[in-house]
Design a protein around this motif. Structure first.
Motif, PDB file in Angstrom:
ATOM      1  N   GLY A 167     -17.819  -4.069  -6.941  1.00 16.16           N
ATOM      2  CA  GLY A 167     -17.916  -2.803  -6.212  1.00 16.16           C
ATOM      3  C   GLY A 167     -16.954  -2.751  -5.033  1.00 16.16           C
ATOM      4  N   THR A 168     -16.760  -3.877  -4.367  1.00 22.61           N
ATOM      5  CA  THR A 168     -15.815  -3.941  -3.256  1.00 22.61           C
ATOM      6  C   THR A 168     -14.393  -3.714  -3.759  1.00 22.61           C
ATOM      7  OG1 THR A 168     -17.248  -5.452  -2.041  1.00 22.61           O
ATOM      8  CG2 THR A 168     -14.924  -5.413  -1.388  1.00 22.61           C
ATOM      9  N   VAL A 169     -14.065  -4.328  -4.883  1.00 27.70           N
ATOM     10  CA  VAL A 169     -12.741  -4.142  -5.476  1.00 27.70           C
ATOM     11  C   VAL A 169     -12.543  -2.673  -5.842  1.00 27.70           C
ATOM     12  CG1 VAL A 169     -11.296  -4.656  -7.490  1.00 27.70           C
ATOM     13  CG2 VAL A 169     -12.497  -6.505  -6.297  1.00 27.70           C
ATOM     14  N   ASN A 170     -13.541  -2.086  -6.506  1.00 29.32           N
ATOM     15  CA  ASN A 170     -13.435  -0.675  -6.899  1.00 29.32           C
ATOM     16  C   ASN A 170     -13.276   0.225  -5.678  1.00 29.32           C
ATOM     17  OD1 ASN A 170     -13.601  -1.216  -9.633  1.00 29.32           O
ATOM     18  ND2 ASN A 170     -15.824  -0.946  -9.700  1.00 29.32           N
ATOM     19  N   SER A 171     -14.019  -0.069  -4.631  1.00 28.33           N
ATOM     20  CA  SER A 171     -13.939   0.726  -3.408  1.00 28.33           C
ATOM     21  C   SER A 171     -12.560   0.615  -2.764  1.00 28.33           C
ATOM     22  CB  SER A 171     -15.027   0.268  -2.432  1.00 28.33           C
ATOM     23  OG  SER A 171     -14.891   0.898  -1.194  1.00 28.33           O
ATOM     24  N   ARG A 172     -12.049  -0.605  -2.649  1.00 27.44           N
ATOM     25  CA  ARG A 172     -10.728  -0.799  -2.057  1.00 27.44           C
ATOM     26  C   ARG A 172      -9.639  -0.148  -2.907  1.00 27.44           C
ATOM     27  NH1 ARG A 172     -10.976  -7.151  -0.072  1.00 27.44           N
ATOM     28  NH2 ARG A 172     -12.563  -6.795   1.538  1.00 27.44           N
ATOM     29  N   LEU A 173      -9.799  -0.255  -4.198  1.00 24.63           N
ATOM     30  CA  LEU A 173      -8.829   0.352  -5.100  1.00 24.63           C
ATOM     31  C   LEU A 173      -8.832   1.870  -4.951  1.00 24.63           C
ATOM     32  CD1 LEU A 173      -6.758  -0.252  -7.319  1.00 24.63           C
ATOM     33  CD2 LEU A 173      -8.637  -0.215  -8.959  1.00 24.63           C
ATOM     34  N   ARG A 174     -10.003   2.468  -4.924  1.00 27.02           N
ATOM     35  CA  ARG A 174     -10.109   3.930  -4.795  1.00 27.02           C
ATOM     36  C   ARG A 174      -9.570   4.393  -3.444  1.00 27.02           C
ATOM     37  NH1 ARG A 174      -8.622   7.795  -6.474  1.00 27.02           N
ATOM     38  NH2 ARG A 174      -8.669   6.455  -8.231  1.00 27.02           N
ATOM     39  N   ARG A 175      -9.964   3.699  -2.362  1.00 29.75           N
ATOM     40  CA  ARG A 175      -9.466   4.083  -1.038  1.00 29.75           C
ATOM     41  C   ARG A 175      -7.955   3.909  -0.954  1.00 29.75           C
ATOM     42  NH1 ARG A 175     -14.005   1.117   1.053  1.00 29.75           N
ATOM     43  NH2 ARG A 175     -12.541  -0.485   1.727  1.00 29.75           N
ATOM     44  N   GLY A 176      -7.454   2.837  -1.529  1.00 32.78           N
ATOM     45  CA  GLY A 176      -6.019   2.599  -1.523  1.00 32.78           C
ATOM     46  C   GLY A 176      -5.254   3.661  -2.283  1.00 32.78           C
ATOM     47  N   LEU A 177      -5.730   4.010  -3.469  1.00 33.28           N
ATOM     48  CA  LEU A 177      -5.054   5.043  -4.260  1.00 33.28           C
ATOM     49  C   LEU A 177      -5.145   6.406  -3.585  1.00 33.28           C
ATOM     50  CD1 LEU A 177      -6.058   3.965  -7.874  1.00 33.28           C
ATOM     51  CD2 LEU A 177      -3.835   3.663  -6.739  1.00 33.28           C
ATOM     52  N   ASP A 178      -6.300   6.708  -2.995  1.00 30.47           N
ATOM     53  CA  ASP A 178      -6.437   7.984  -2.272  1.00 30.47           C
ATOM     54  C   ASP A 178      -5.462   8.041  -1.101  1.00 30.47           C
ATOM     55  OD1 ASP A 178      -8.424   8.803  -4.010  1.00 30.47           O
ATOM     56  OD2 ASP A 178     -10.077   8.408  -2.621  1.00 30.47           O
ATOM     57  N   ARG A 179      -5.363   6.934  -0.355  1.00 29.61           N
ATOM     58  CA  ARG A 179      -4.449   6.903   0.805  1.00 29.61           C
ATOM     59  C   ARG A 179      -2.993   6.987   0.338  1.00 29.61           C
ATOM     60  NH1 ARG A 179      -2.877   8.797   5.158  1.00 29.61           N
ATOM     61  NH2 ARG A 179      -1.799   7.390   6.549  1.00 29.61           N
ATOM     62  N   LEU A 180      -2.666   6.328  -0.769  1.00 26.66           N
ATOM     63  CA  LEU A 180      -1.310   6.453  -1.302  1.00 26.66           C
ATOM     64  C   LEU A 180      -0.987   7.911  -1.612  1.00 26.66           C
ATOM     65  CD1 LEU A 180      -0.859   3.454  -3.772  1.00 26.66           C
ATOM     66  CD2 LEU A 180       0.414   3.892  -1.671  1.00 26.66           C
TER      67      LEU A 180
END
Length: 187
Positions: A167-180
């Protein structure tokens, strides 16, 4: 804006495949063959260096990180299970060292020195703008985006490699892609 996943076709095997020749190189390297370890180095250097550079955005540091990762792998090769693919194991070492380097550099606020080392070309399908935006992400988000979209690992494999809950990986991935997406919209 949601950022589409960068398409990658780097002409290399997916990280989860363990080809026969690689297994033979690992076996010979475990038996002490310097030539076999050099073969593993030649096979995995471009990917290791690119992964380190995408996390730290410093060519000289990426070169050091990738080299240190190979040295660490050599030191632990006797404990490596050769039934498993070498690439993902090495990638985990590289990315963890790159994260540690990026964090320590941020804590020390040491500016990157002007070095002659050159950055690798971006992964196929990645624009210079995307790579520049990636550099602006927090290192924890940057690392999972690199592992997912430059190295091709699944979120489950990333979680295992980094010792994080999925879940932490998914969260970081989603936040990272959104910020990109936000950063690319600003350009």
């Amino acid at each position: 804006m949601a950022v589409p996943a960068p398409t990658l076709n780097q002409g290399s095997d997916p990280p989860s495949s363990a080809a026969g020749p690689e297994r033979e190189l690992v076996r010979a390297a475990q038996l002490g063959s310097a030539e076999a370890f050099e073969g593993l180095f030649a096979l995995h250097w471009p990917r290791a260096y690119r992964a380190a550079w995408l996390v730290v955005h410093d060519a000289a540091a990426a070169e050091d990180i990738a080299q240190e990762a190979f040295i660490a792998a050599l030191g632990a090769l006797d404990r490596f299970d050769r039934r498993r693919p070498f690439g993902p194991w090495l990638s985990r070492i590289v990315v963890n060292r790159a994260i540690d380097h990026a964090r320590s550099r941020r804590l020390r606020a040491v500016p990157a020195p002007g070095v002659v080392a050159t950055a690798p070309p971006p992964p196929e399908g990645w624009s210079d703008e995307l790579v520049g935006a990636l550099a602006q992400l927090p290192v924890d988000q940057r690392a999972v985006v690199v592992m997912r979209h430059a190295l091709g690992y699944t979120p489950g494999e990333i979680a295992k490699a980094l010792g994080l809950p999925r879940g932490t990986v998914n969260s970081r991935l989603r936040r990272g892609l959104d910020r990109l997406g936000e950063l690319l919209d600003e350009r």
